[in-house]
Design an enzyme around this catalytic site. Structure first.
Site, short mmCIF file in Angstrom:
data_model
loop_
_atom_site.label_atom_id
_atom_site.label_comp_id
_atom_site.label_asym_id
_atom_site.label_seq_id
_atom_site.Cartn_x
_atom_site.Cartn_y
_atom_site.Cartn_z
CE1 TYR A 125 -2.95 -3.12 0.37
CE2 TYR A 125 -4.44 -1.50 1.31
CZ TYR A 125 -4.22 -2.75 0.77
OH TYR A 125 -5.26 -3.62 0.63
CE LYS A 172 3.23 -17.70 -0.18
NZ LYS A 172 2.41 -18.93 -0.07
CG ASP A 205 -0.06 -20.44 1.67
OD1 ASP A 205 0.60 -20.09 2.67
OD2 ASP A 205 0.46 -20.98 0.69
CG ASP A 229 -7.70 -4.41 2.87
OD1 ASP A 229 -8.82 -4.48 3.40
OD2 ASP A 229 -7.48 -3.73 1.86
#
Ligand code: NAI
Length: 340
Positions: A125, A172, A205, A229
């Site tokens: 972002y 991640k 995940d 988000d």
């Protein structure tokens, strides 16, 4: 009780409807608040102003606390997100979103009581996007040690202050070894100062799979901006939807309270929006005022409002998104009738 000046940004879409309902309920509950109303987003553009006017930012800087409705962001072009700009400009680095079951709101899961703590100022972002050559574009993911460390500290401090037992980091770092690697390393280092709180780290995940298998195993979820988000909306879905999840954007000197949901253009202006998420955000705001301004009376008002909406839901007085048949205004009245 003294009056607290609080900036109110109704926003656009369903924002003005839910903001009106919240204002009405807080007035009926005799909340010691004087609203300073300011515009942002489409509502500001409609008045020929900048999308995030200086007098809106200045009012928040001056008064330190705001309650904000949603602001639309155009998809695939147009102006940059007002919401992201506001958080970055005012350095509101921690988004705090408590996700709980509410009695009277049916959901697939029980015993959900978790808090998403989202880094609010960087990651993907950062808004640094470039066209390298026609057909090739990039978006820059930014992670700084400063921001990673302070959001980790915020999460552990929050856990400590509220007697929570575990912080789970979603990341991640197997793929984004530098950016998510830094986020993870900072969380681990900060954790060393909080030995009584458990740290769990999950690749996002697998974390999402575990969330939908058994959300009750989670306590505090800590993650960077984009993941936070997405996971916030996922978590809202676990407890009845976006109509029931509040939030706060916290900085060291300012706080802006807003629901997780957006401007919901599909239902705007139809008296269909659930004002509860913004009302719950207002309850978080009252509790913040109680601590920040040393005004215990704000806690009492917060408790009364919470009692009233809990009663309304338990009595089956609900908006359509959570299985009822009331409109925004009717739900607002149902809450007011139950203020003790
Ligand atoms: P959304 O959260 O506005 O709506 C998603 C779905 O949930 C829609 O079906 C909507 O009707 C429903 N919904 C949301 N809030 C509700 C409520 N209070 N009561 C009943 N139903 C509710 O997300 P969407 O459609 O992806 O985004 C719409 C706009 O909002 C976009 O321009 C987006 O950028 C903006 N947005 C703004 C945010 C903010 O101001 N903080 C946060 C999220 C999105």
């Amino acid at each position: 009780m003294s009056q607290h000046q609080v900036v109110l940004i109704p926003g656009d879409g369903i924002g003005p409807e839910v903001a009106d309902a919240v204002k009405e309920i807080l007035t009926a509950a005799k909340a010691p608040i004087a609203w300073i109303e300011r515009k942002a987003g489409l509502a500001a553009i409609d008045e020929g102003e900048d999308v995030l006017p200086d007098d809106t930012l200045d009012a928040i800087r001056k008064h330190g606390v705001a309650l904000k409705g949603p602001c639309t962001t155009p998809v695939g072009g147009g102006f940059t997100s007002v919401n992201v700009k506001l958080r970055k400009t005012l350095d509101l680095y921690a988004a705090v979103r408590p996700v709980r079951n509410l009695a009277g709101v049916a959901s697939r899961y029980e015993n959900v009581d978790l808090v998403v703590v989202r880094e609010n100022t960087e990651g993907l972002y950062s808004g640094v996007e470039n066209e390298i050559t026609p057909g090739v574009v990039t978006s820059l993911k930014v992670a700084t040690e400063h921001a990673c460390r302070r959001i980790a500290r915020y999460a552990f401090e929050y856990a400590k202050a509220r007697g929570r037992r575990k912080v789970t980091v979603f990341h991640k770092a197997n793929i984004m070894k530098l950016t998510d690697g830094l986020f993870l390393r900072c969380a681990r280092e900060v954790h060393e100062e909080y030995p009584s709180i458990e740290l769990e780290t999950l690749i996002i995940d697998a974390g999402c799979m575990k969330l939908v298998q058994d959300p009750s195993r989670f306590d505090i979820l800590l993650m960077e901006n984009l993941y936070g988000d997405v996971v916030s909306d996922l978590c809202a879905g676990l407890v009845g939807g976006l109509g029931v999840v509040p939030g706060a954007n916290m900085g060291d000197h300012m706080a802006v309270f807003e629901a997780v949901h957006g401007s919901a253009p599909d239902i705007a202006g139809k008296n269909l929006a659930n004002p509860l998420a913004l009302l719950m955000s207002a309850v978080m705001m009252l509790n913040h005022l109680a601590v920040d301004r040393g005004d215990a009376g704000c806690h009492d008002v917060a408790d009364r409002v919470k009692y009233a909406y809990d009663r309304a839901l338990a009595d089956g007085q609900k908006t359509r998104d959570v299985g009822g048949s009331l409109g925004t205004r009717e739900f607002c009245r149902a809450v007011i009738e139950r203020l003790g």
